[in-house]
Design an enzyme around this catalytic site. Structure first.
Site, PDB file in Angstrom:
ATOM      1  N   ILE A 125       1.552  -1.319  -0.032  1.00 29.46           N
ATOM      2  CA  ILE A 125      -0.166   0.356  -0.035  1.00 29.46           C
ATOM      3  C   ILE A 125       0.750   1.332   0.021  1.00 29.46           C
ATOM      4  CG2 ILE A 125      -0.122  -0.315   2.593  1.00 29.46           C
ATOM      5  CD1 ILE A 125      -3.486   1.162   1.418  1.00 29.46           C
ATOM      6  N   TYR A 126       0.783   2.172  -0.669  1.00 29.17           N
ATOM      7  CA  TYR A 126       1.533   2.887  -1.200  1.00 29.17           C
ATOM      8  C   TYR A 126       0.942   4.875  -2.004  1.00 29.17           C
ATOM      9  CZ  TYR A 126       5.545   5.502  -3.325  1.00 29.17           C
ATOM     10  OH  TYR A 126       6.294   6.619  -3.755  1.00 29.17           O
ATOM     11  N   VAL A 127       1.080   5.483  -1.190  1.00 27.35           N
ATOM     12  CA  VAL A 127       1.003   6.984  -1.301  1.00 27.35           C
ATOM     13  C   VAL A 127       1.989   7.799  -2.222  1.00 27.35           C
ATOM     14  CG1 VAL A 127      -0.513   8.989  -1.243  1.00 27.35           C
ATOM     15  CG2 VAL A 127      -1.162   6.378  -0.365  1.00 27.35           C
ATOM     16  N   TYR A 171      -1.242   2.863  11.428  1.00 22.68           N
ATOM     17  CA  TYR A 171      -2.670   1.800  12.060  1.00 22.68           C
ATOM     18  C   TYR A 171      -3.451   1.769  12.915  1.00 22.68           C
ATOM     19  CZ  TYR A 171      -0.072   0.563   7.177  1.00 22.68           C
ATOM     20  OH  TYR A 171       0.200   0.874   6.021  1.00 22.68           O
TER      21      TYR A 171
END
Length: 200
Positions: A125-127, A171
């Site tokens: 998961i990457y932005v 998280y």
């Protein structure tokens, strides 16, 4: 590396994305509703084989951020074959904000013998840096959680590097469960070859 798991999707009454002039995210839990602010012109879509070059670029960007570029060996052909071939090994999502690619997520199924049900493992998961602090990571995770709930997976599970305190805090605030009593184990390279030779 720390294992992380979202609590069972049964605890999530809904994880919805609605796309109009803007996107509103809402999680409806048993006792509370948390409404995230609108995200202007955010869209999250399934990746297609045409996105193989883009996914390859994004994966390399993630590896650079995680200081693991030396471990990346994949090619566009690998992504096209394993994500969009006759027997796909993973699913991928692309996040776009104001028409620009902002990030991605890659996930696949695993099975829990204890639960007697499959779960989803969130591999990536990457932005991208220019798009952070806009709730896009939450949007991607919500989308994966929504898939888990709709398709009756018992959890979403992933790993986070122990030095990435910003991600760990993120998280934690989502209510994710850290499986600190478990250690990540991997046979790879010479060790894998050595053990495999013992097979009769």
């Amino acid at each position: 590396m720390r294992f992380v798991k979202l609590r069972s999707p049964q605890d999530i009454k809904s994880a919805q994305l609605s796309e109009t002039a803007s996107v509103a995210l809402a999680y409806n839990y048993e006792r509370s509703t948390i409404l995230f602010r609108s995200l202007p012109m955010l869209s999250i879509r399934p990746a297609t084989v045409a996105d193989a070059p883009l996914l390859t670029t994004l994966i390399r960007e993630l590896a650079e951020f995680e200081r693991l570029s030396h471990e990346v060996n994949l090619s566009e052909d690998d992504i096209a074959r394993d994500g969009f071939g006759a027997a796909p090994k993973f699913r991928a999502l692309i996040a776009e904000r104001d028409g620009q690619v902002a990030g991605y997520a890659i996930f696949f199924e695993f099975y829990s013998t204890f639960q007697g049900r499959p779960g989803l493992f969130l591999e990536d998961i990457y932005v991208r840096p220019d798009f952070r602090k806009h709730g896009i990571g939450k949007a991607l995770l919500a989308h994966v959680a929504g898939i888990a709930r709709r398709e009756h997976y018992f959890c979403v599970r992933w790993e986070v590097l122990d030095w990435n305190t910003q991600a760990i805090d993120f998280y934690t605030n989502l209510g994710a469960l850290f499986l600190d009593e478990w250690k990540s184990v991997c046979l790879i390279g010479d060790a894998l070859e050595g053990v495999a030779k013992e097979a009769k």
